[in-house]
Design a protein around this motif. Structure first.
Motif, PDB file in Angstrom:
ATOM      1  N   LYS A   1      41.019  59.582  83.424  1.00 47.75           N
ATOM      2  CA  LYS A   1      39.821  59.885  82.498  1.00 47.75           C
ATOM      3  C   LYS A   1      39.981  61.202  81.959  1.00 47.75           C
ATOM      4  N   GLU A   2      38.994  61.392  81.186  1.00 46.38           N
ATOM      5  CA  GLU A   2      38.804  62.854  80.519  1.00 46.38           C
ATOM      6  C   GLU A   2      37.989  63.489  81.064  1.00 46.38           C
ATOM      7  N   LYS A   3      38.248  64.995  81.819  1.00 49.73           N
ATOM      8  CA  LYS A   3      37.361  65.667  82.412  1.00 49.73           C
ATOM      9  C   LYS A   3      37.576  67.061  81.719  1.00 49.73           C
ATOM     10  N   TYR A   4      36.304  67.750  81.266  1.00 53.42           N
ATOM     11  CA  TYR A   4      36.548  69.219  80.737  1.00 53.42           C
ATOM     12  C   TYR A   4      37.274  69.179  79.440  1.00 53.42           C
TER      13      TYR A   4
END
Length: 122
Positions: free
Chosen positions: A84-87
């Protein structure tokens, strides 16, 4: 593989829309992206939570890790827990594997910091 099964697969592929077909092709190239818990995967989506702009980079990462998995005989059994993409960072959760694999993942996580998540431009 029986002829009936081959015919069923061929018919199923023929009924796919373009998006499903693209996902199918990706999953055939990188079988470790198919969710293991779903025996009847419908190819409507990849079980990934990453932006479209990072998809080409992610697929290149998959291309780089596939030989590592093949060398260990795990290309069909390995599974990311989550991607996933996080921050605005690429986050990959996976079972502990080996240092070579970790280095490839780390390199792409670093690269993602400098790539637009929406369009894929530097």
């Amino acid at each position: 593989m029986s002829n009936e099964y081959k015919d069923w697969i061929t018919d199923r592929i023929a009924d796919m829309n373009p998006k499903q077909r693209k996902i199918y092709d990706i999953c055939m190239e990188y079988p470790f992206l198919i969710p293991q818990e779903d025996d009847n995967y419908n190819y409507d989506y990849l079980n990934l939570e990453i932006p479209d702009g990072w998809m080409p980079m992610f697929l290149q990462m998959c291309s780089d890790i596939k030989p590592i998995l093949e060398k260990e005989g795990l290309v069909n059994t390995f599974q990311f827990t989550q991607v996933k993409e996080k921050y605005n960072m690429l986050i990959c959760y996976y079972p502990e594997f080996n240092e070579e694999f970790d280095m490839v993942i780390s390199r792409y996580q670093h690269m993602a910091r400098y790539v637009c998540s929406k369009c894929g431009s530097p």
